[in-house]
Design an enzyme around this catalytic site. Structure first.
Site, PDB file in Angstrom:
ATOM      1  N   SER A 233       4.060  -0.112   2.058  1.00  0.00           N
ATOM      2  CA  SER A 233       5.283  -0.472   1.337  1.00  0.00           C
ATOM      3  C   SER A 233       5.747   0.662   0.418  1.00  0.00           C
ATOM      4  O   SER A 233       6.920   0.766   0.091  1.00  0.00           O
ATOM      5  CB  SER A 233       5.049  -1.754   0.530  1.00  0.00           C
ATOM      6  OG  SER A 233       3.951  -1.562  -0.326  1.00  0.00           O
TER       7      SER A 233
ATOM      8  N   THR B 208       0.838  -1.196   0.000  1.00  0.00           N
ATOM      9  CA  THR B 208       0.000   0.000   0.000  1.00  0.00           C
ATOM     10  C   THR B 208       0.868   1.238   0.000  1.00  0.00           C
ATOM     11  O   THR B 208       2.004   1.191   0.458  1.00  0.00           O
ATOM     12  CB  THR B 208      -0.846   0.023   1.306  1.00  0.00           C
ATOM     13  OG1 THR B 208      -1.704  -1.076   1.321  1.00  0.00           O
ATOM     14  CG2 THR B 208      -1.668   1.268   1.425  1.00  0.00           C
TER      15      THR B 208
ATOM     16  N   SER C 123       1.844  -1.208  -4.650  1.00  0.00           N
ATOM     17  CA  SER C 123       0.815  -0.177  -4.782  1.00  0.00           C
ATOM     18  C   SER C 123       0.529   0.043  -6.245  1.00  0.00           C
ATOM     19  O   SER C 123       1.412  -0.134  -7.087  1.00  0.00           O
ATOM     20  CB  SER C 123       1.288   1.147  -4.184  1.00  0.00           C
ATOM     21  OG  SER C 123       1.860   0.946  -2.938  1.00  0.00           O
TER      22      SER C 123
ATOM     23  N   ARG D 190      -4.762  -0.416  -4.739  1.00  0.00           N
ATOM     24  CA  ARG D 190      -4.437  -1.806  -5.110  1.00  0.00           C
ATOM     25  C   ARG D 190      -4.390  -2.674  -3.861  1.00  0.00           C
ATOM     26  O   ARG D 190      -3.680  -2.358  -2.904  1.00  0.00           O
ATOM     27  CB  ARG D 190      -3.087  -1.848  -5.825  1.00  0.00           C
ATOM     28  CG  ARG D 190      -2.607  -3.271  -6.121  1.00  0.00           C
ATOM     29  CD  ARG D 190      -1.252  -3.276  -6.777  1.00  0.00           C
ATOM     30  NE  ARG D 190      -1.343  -2.872  -8.197  1.00  0.00           N
ATOM     31  CZ  ARG D 190      -0.288  -2.839  -9.015  1.00  0.00           C
ATOM     32  NH1 ARG D 190       0.911  -3.142  -8.559  1.00  0.00           N
ATOM     33  NH2 ARG D 190      -0.442  -2.470 -10.262  1.00  0.00           N
TER      34      ARG D 190
ATOM     35  N   ASP E 298      -3.585   4.738  -2.335  1.00  0.00           N
ATOM     36  CA  ASP E 298      -3.704   4.071  -3.638  1.00  0.00           C
ATOM     37  C   ASP E 298      -4.881   3.098  -3.530  1.00  0.00           C
ATOM     38  O   ASP E 298      -5.557   3.052  -2.502  1.00  0.00           O
ATOM     39  CB  ASP E 298      -2.396   3.340  -3.979  1.00  0.00           C
ATOM     40  CG  ASP E 298      -2.215   2.074  -3.168  1.00  0.00           C
ATOM     41  OD1 ASP E 298      -2.110   0.991  -3.757  1.00  0.00           O
ATOM     42  OD2 ASP E 298      -2.213   2.182  -1.919  1.00  0.00           O
TER      43      ASP E 298
ATOM     44  N   GLY F 292      -1.478  -2.731   5.624  1.00  0.00           N
ATOM     45  CA  GLY F 292      -1.267  -3.969   6.368  1.00  0.00           C
ATOM     46  C   GLY F 292      -2.268  -5.005   5.913  1.00  0.00           C
ATOM     47  O   GLY F 292      -2.642  -5.045   4.758  1.00  0.00           O
TER      48      GLY F 292
ATOM     49  N   ASP G 213       6.474   1.496  -6.485  1.00  0.00           N
ATOM     50  CA  ASP G 213       6.345   0.361  -5.574  1.00  0.00           C
ATOM     51  C   ASP G 213       5.436  -0.680  -6.223  1.00  0.00           C
ATOM     52  O   ASP G 213       4.354  -0.364  -6.699  1.00  0.00           O
ATOM     53  CB  ASP G 213       5.734   0.828  -4.235  1.00  0.00           C
ATOM     54  CG  ASP G 213       5.443  -0.330  -3.314  1.00  0.00           C
ATOM     55  OD1 ASP G 213       4.366  -0.309  -2.681  1.00  0.00           O
ATOM     56  OD2 ASP G 213       6.272  -1.244  -3.211  1.00  0.00           O
TER      57      ASP G 213
ATOM     58  N   LYS H 247      -9.240   2.336   0.598  1.00  0.00           N
ATOM     59  CA  LYS H 247      -8.372   2.230   1.769  1.00  0.00           C
ATOM     60  C   LYS H 247      -8.576   3.365   2.762  1.00  0.00           C
ATOM     61  O   LYS H 247      -7.967   3.366   3.835  1.00  0.00           O
ATOM     62  CB  LYS H 247      -6.912   2.220   1.319  1.00  0.00           C
ATOM     63  CG  LYS H 247      -6.594   1.024   0.447  1.00  0.00           C
ATOM     64  CD  LYS H 247      -5.130   0.862   0.193  1.00  0.00           C
ATOM     65  CE  LYS H 247      -4.932  -0.199  -0.886  1.00  0.00           C
ATOM     66  NZ  LYS H 247      -3.536  -0.427  -1.199  1.00  0.00           N
TER      67      LYS H 247
END
Lengths: 278, 235
Positions: free
Chosen positions: A183, A55, A223, A73, A71, A101, A220, A87
């Site tokens: 992340s 994330t 994400s 995903r 984001d 998480g 990343d 999210k």
């Protein structure tokens, strides 16, 4: 950072083994199984690992309030499970919370605290405060000793002003003018550190948040997809779902796809049908 | 009376088939301050007298009409502290329902759960029944609804109802005045007039409480200033 670490259980091992019959329990962490854990590890038994969702979530304080971004995903290891998930979670009309998480943990813990805040509003007759949500979240997460894998960016505006906090899975919190988690947090933080200043306007804030999330989306792997933004000011909250869609699906043939016979290569091995009698 | 020999224990039936403690609870309700509710075509109104024991009491600190959810409110007649316990439990149950079904609790379901709690206290050891009757007013997908819940745990849906001291006069008055196509404003006027009937002293925005919920599904308690406006219209 706030990552799940099973080795923390082992860090407390050693010391005398107190057998349960003699001493009454006094609450707190029970170290009884630490010797067993150590012995199992020595024998080669690995503790099971946890599924983590990548994330990028961010938050910043601007002149009129707080802006949160995320984001969209949701990943299951290397697979994208949901290309457009939400999210940014509702906590109270004036408080929202981004979650990184384990998705189930972030959903459950934010729903639970949201419910508790509503009951608290009925009991007090007042608007909820961000520090109340913060305390409820951190006490819950601490009591589960990091097993509830929820890393949160909590933001809101109440009677005492705008607030932005980060909450780690073990229950520690920070109060910051700008924050990133997940992340993709390093990619997003790089953007914030170079471009953040105090007293941003609403449009500047939204632009900076979107840039930070895009940085996480493109740099990343955990994400991706779209940018969600939530702007909270005194008396008004705007949830900008899919504020930016920087990953549209391209190369879709309008005629559809037609794979002719012979286009698939063969290995040359003969095809033996399975024996129906077995 | 043979009944009085059985009035000591809640969980013992009298020979006449009554649970005497519940009868006594209803008496406690009957000596409480008058409260009433009226279901209009586009909303529900509940109201109660707010007679404080002394002029020294700060009336802004007392609120008899309370919210159970954003679209459901409740008023009581009888023992205030008992109603607070029920309201607290009901609020929690409404939240649990929402957490499970991700949908606001329908009025009927909340009334059922509240009534179930009240019934529990008529069939357990070491507890006494609640000394309150509740009037639950709400607006959900099934429209405006008004329910009365008694200490025994029984509940009924009403078009208009009253409880407490002046109940028979109030109910007669409501029977005469009620029409099925009443609007919410008319219902508020009727509620005020009904309270006025049995009111001792000068009625004002400070000694009655009114709560309304309309098609916007937001239950709210009227401010004393708003009540005074309605009172002026009534006169």
């Amino acid at each position: 950072m706030g990552y799940m670490c099973w080795s923390s259980e082992i860090a407390y091992s050693g010391g005398m083994a107190r057998f349960a019959a003699d001493v009454p329990t006094r609450g707190g962490f029970s170290f009884d199984l630490c010797q067993r854990n150590e012995m199992l590890l020595k024998k080669g038994n690995q503790l099971p690992t946890f599924r983590k969702t990548g994330t990028t979530i961010v938050g910043l304080v601007f002149e009129d309030g707080v802006i949160l971004g995320a984001d969209t995903r949701a990943t299951e290891g290397p697979i994208v499970a949901d290309k457009n998930c939400e999210k940014i979670h509702y906590m109270a009309p004036n408080i929202y919370c981004c979650g990184a998480g384990t998705a189930a943990d972030t959903e459950a813990v934010t729903d639970m605290v949201s419910s508790q805040l509503q009951l608290h509003r009925y009991a007090t007759g007042r608007e909820s405060r961000v520090v109340t949500a913060l305390t409820l979240l951190k006490s819950h997460l601490f009591s589960y000793q990091g097993h509830v894998s929820a890393a949160l960016v909590l933001g809101g505006v109440d009677i005492t002003g705008p607030h932005l906090h980060t909450v780690y899975p073990h229950g520690s919190t920070d109060t910051l003018p700008f924050a990133t988690m997940g992340s993709g947090s390093l990619a997003a933080m790089a953007i914030f550190e170079s471009k953040f200043r105090e007293g941003l306007t609403r449009d500047e804030g939204i632009k900076l948040v979107s840039e930070a999330i895009c940085s996480g989306i493109f740099n990343d792997l955990g994400s991706g997809s779209n940018v969600d933004v939530c702007v909270i000011t005194r008396g008004q909250t705007e949830y900008l779902r899919n504020h930016q869609l920087p990953n549209p699906r391209t190369y879709v043939s309008s005629r559809g796809y037609n794979f002719l016979k012979g286009h698939t290569g063969k290995t040359g091995e003969p095809y033996i049908p399975p024996n129906p009698r077995r | 009376m043979g009944d009085s020999q059985y009035s000591f224990s809640l969980t013992t039936f009298s020979p006449t088939g009554k649970l005497v403690q519940i009868e006594h609870a209803l008496t406690a309700v009957g000596s409480g301050q008058t409260s009433l509710g009226i279901k209009a075509a586009n909303g529900v109104v509940i109201a109660t007298e707010k007679k404080l024991p002394s002029i020294l009491v700060d009336e802004t600190s007392v609120q008899k009409i309370q919210l159970m959810t954003t679209n459901i409110g409740v008023v009581y007649s009888g023992m205030g502290p008992d109603s607070r316990v029920l309201v607290r439990k009901s609020r929690k149950q409404a939240q649990q329902y929402f957490r499970l079904y991700k949908e606001p609790i329908p009025v009927t379901q909340l009334v059922r759960e509240t009534a179930a709690v009240m019934q529990e206290f008529t069939q357990s050891g070491g507890v006494r029944p609640f000394g309150v009757s509740l009037l639950v007013a709400g607006y959900d997908d099934n429209g405006p609804q008004l329910y009365q819940v008694d200490p025994s745990g029984s509940y009924f849906s009403w078009k208009a109802s009253a409880m407490g001291k002046n109940v028979s006069n109030a109910k007669t008055f409501l029977e005469k005045r009620y029409t099925d196509d009443m609007e919410l404003d008319d219902a508020v006027h009727t509620a005020i007039l009904t309270l006025k009937e049995g009111f001792q002293g000068q009625i004002s925005g400070k000694n009655i409480e009114i709560g309304i919920v309309g098609a916007d599904r937001k239950f709210r308690v009227l401010t004393p200033a708003e009540i005074d406006d309605y009172l002026a219209e009534v006169e």
